[in-house]
Design a protein around this motif. Sequence first.
Motif, PDB file in Angstrom:
ATOM      1  N   LEU A   1       0.872  -1.075   0.513  1.00  0.00           N
ATOM      2  CA  LEU A   1       0.008   0.133  -0.152  1.00  0.00           C
ATOM      3  C   LEU A   1       0.859   1.416   0.219  1.00  0.00           C
ATOM      4  O   LEU A   1       0.540   1.829  -0.696  1.00  0.00           O
ATOM      5  N   ASP A   2       2.055   1.156   0.799  1.00  0.00           N
ATOM      6  CA  ASP A   2       2.829   2.155   0.661  1.00  0.00           C
ATOM      7  C   ASP A   2       3.624   2.645  -0.011  1.00  0.00           C
ATOM      8  O   ASP A   2       3.246   3.665  -1.083  1.00  0.00           O
ATOM      9  N   ALA A   3       3.984   1.574  -0.976  1.00  0.00           N
ATOM     10  CA  ALA A   3       4.699   1.354  -2.767  1.00  0.00           C
ATOM     11  C   ALA A   3       3.239   2.112  -3.414  1.00  0.00           C
ATOM     12  O   ALA A   3       4.570   3.306  -3.874  1.00  0.00           O
ATOM     13  N   LEU A   4       2.360   1.487  -3.343  1.00  0.00           N
ATOM     14  CA  LEU A   4       1.312   2.220  -4.270  1.00  0.00           C
ATOM     15  C   LEU A   4       1.732   3.324  -4.387  1.00  0.00           C
ATOM     16  O   LEU A   4       0.949   4.137  -5.540  1.00  0.00           O
ATOM     17  N   ALA A   5       1.267   4.255  -3.062  1.00  0.00           N
ATOM     18  CA  ALA A   5       0.526   5.214  -3.141  1.00  0.00           C
ATOM     19  C   ALA A   5       1.635   6.056  -3.329  1.00  0.00           C
ATOM     20  O   ALA A   5       1.308   7.277  -3.561  1.00  0.00           O
ATOM     21  N   LEU A   6       3.328   5.733  -3.230  1.00  0.00           N
ATOM     22  CA  LEU A   6       3.921   6.953  -3.590  1.00  0.00           C
ATOM     23  C   LEU A   6       4.065   6.920  -5.007  1.00  0.00           C
ATOM     24  O   LEU A   6       4.594   7.558  -5.323  1.00  0.00           O
ATOM     25  N   CYS A   7       4.110   5.898  -5.702  1.00  0.00           N
ATOM     26  CA  CYS A   7       3.980   5.488  -6.531  1.00  0.00           C
ATOM     27  C   CYS A   7       2.451   6.898  -7.909  1.00  0.00           C
ATOM     28  O   CYS A   7       2.587   6.835  -8.238  1.00  0.00           O
ATOM     29  N   VAL A   8       1.767   6.416  -6.800  1.00  0.00           N
ATOM     30  CA  VAL A   8       0.748   6.941  -7.330  1.00  0.00           C
ATOM     31  C   VAL A   8       1.232   8.900  -7.004  1.00  0.00           C
ATOM     32  O   VAL A   8       0.605   9.274  -8.247  1.00  0.00           O
ATOM     33  N   ALA A   9       1.530   8.862  -5.668  1.00  0.00           N
ATOM     34  CA  ALA A   9       1.700  10.301  -6.215  1.00  0.00           C
ATOM     35  C   ALA A   9       2.488  10.809  -6.504  1.00  0.00           C
ATOM     36  O   ALA A   9       2.765  12.044  -6.928  1.00  0.00           O
ATOM     37  N   THR A  10       4.587  10.027  -6.823  1.00  0.00           N
ATOM     38  CA  THR A  10       4.163  10.375  -7.996  1.00  0.00           C
ATOM     39  C   THR A  10       4.208  10.551  -9.322  1.00  0.00           C
ATOM     40  O   THR A  10       4.226  11.493 -10.359  1.00  0.00           O
ATOM     41  N   VAL A  11       3.467  10.103 -10.203  1.00  0.00           N
ATOM     42  CA  VAL A  11       2.459   9.954 -11.374  1.00  0.00           C
ATOM     43  C   VAL A  11       1.286  11.483 -11.218  1.00  0.00           C
ATOM     44  O   VAL A  11       1.517  11.821 -12.387  1.00  0.00           O
ATOM     45  N   VAL A  12       0.963  11.091  -9.970  1.00  0.00           N
ATOM     46  CA  VAL A  12      -0.195  12.697 -10.020  1.00  0.00           C
ATOM     47  C   VAL A  12       0.803  13.754 -10.433  1.00  0.00           C
ATOM     48  O   VAL A  12       0.571  14.513 -10.899  1.00  0.00           O
ATOM     49  N   PHE A  13       1.914  13.818 -10.019  1.00  0.00           N
ATOM     50  CA  PHE A  13       2.717  14.761  -8.997  1.00  0.00           C
ATOM     51  C   PHE A  13       3.267  15.485 -11.017  1.00  0.00           C
ATOM     52  O   PHE A  13       3.286  16.242 -11.245  1.00  0.00           O
ATOM     53  N   VAL A  14       4.032  14.856 -11.641  1.00  0.00           N
ATOM     54  CA  VAL A  14       4.216  14.811 -13.423  1.00  0.00           C
ATOM     55  C   VAL A  14       2.968  15.583 -14.209  1.00  0.00           C
ATOM     56  O   VAL A  14       3.245  16.096 -14.411  1.00  0.00           O
ATOM     57  N   LEU A  15       2.130  14.382 -13.991  1.00  0.00           N
ATOM     58  CA  LEU A  15       1.103  15.250 -14.332  1.00  0.00           C
ATOM     59  C   LEU A  15       0.465  15.993 -14.753  1.00  0.00           C
ATOM     60  O   LEU A  15       0.090  16.688 -15.140  1.00  0.00           O
ATOM     61  N   SER A  16      -0.021  16.335 -13.461  1.00  0.00           N
ATOM     62  CA  SER A  16      -0.717  17.797 -13.279  1.00  0.00           C
ATOM     63  C   SER A  16       0.430  18.713 -12.860  1.00  0.00           C
ATOM     64  O   SER A  16       0.177  20.345 -13.406  1.00  0.00           O
ATOM     65  N   THR A  17       2.093  18.771 -13.129  1.00  0.00           N
ATOM     66  CA  THR A  17       2.764  19.602 -13.517  1.00  0.00           C
ATOM     67  C   THR A  17       2.664  19.884 -14.525  1.00  0.00           C
ATOM     68  O   THR A  17       2.819  20.632 -15.238  1.00  0.00           O
ATOM     69  N   TRP A  18       2.811  19.056 -15.687  1.00  0.00           N
ATOM     70  CA  TRP A  18       2.522  18.651 -16.836  1.00  0.00           C
ATOM     71  C   TRP A  18       1.358  19.705 -17.700  1.00  0.00           C
ATOM     72  O   TRP A  18       1.607  20.026 -17.894  1.00  0.00           O
ATOM     73  N   TRP A  19       0.545  19.350 -17.491  1.00  0.00           N
ATOM     74  CA  TRP A  19      -0.844  20.068 -17.754  1.00  0.00           C
ATOM     75  C   TRP A  19      -0.787  21.249 -17.558  1.00  0.00           C
ATOM     76  O   TRP A  19      -1.192  22.634 -18.024  1.00  0.00           O
TER      77      TRP A  19
END
Length: 102
Positions: free
Chosen positions: A40-58
């Motif tokens: 769960l922790d690894a998944l949360a960290l991966c999701v947070a990183t992906v959300v960061f990259v996508l929102s920054t790009w947007w």
Amino acid sequence: MNPAQFPLLALVLFAPWFAIVGSLYWHFPRQPRNSRRRVLDALALCVATVVFVLSTWWAFHHADGTHRLWKQVFATSVGYGSFLLTMTLAFFSRRRWFKTLP
């Protein structure tokens, strides 16, 4: 600097801070520490990183371009906020989920 690399500048600048926040999320609270928690922790960290990259790009591509620096400032702010929001939601979800487990 190549203008195509501007959206990634926020990730490079915030990587140390994200490593600190991520390690605090990973290590605290110390119990329960089982395989479900690690996944769960690894998944949360991966999701947070992906959300960061996508929102920054947007945000970088949708910011007002009248000022040259505004795009980077806006993208960094949106990305940082989305990363912290994702980590906060993961923290409280993890807390609630492990409280209800036997």
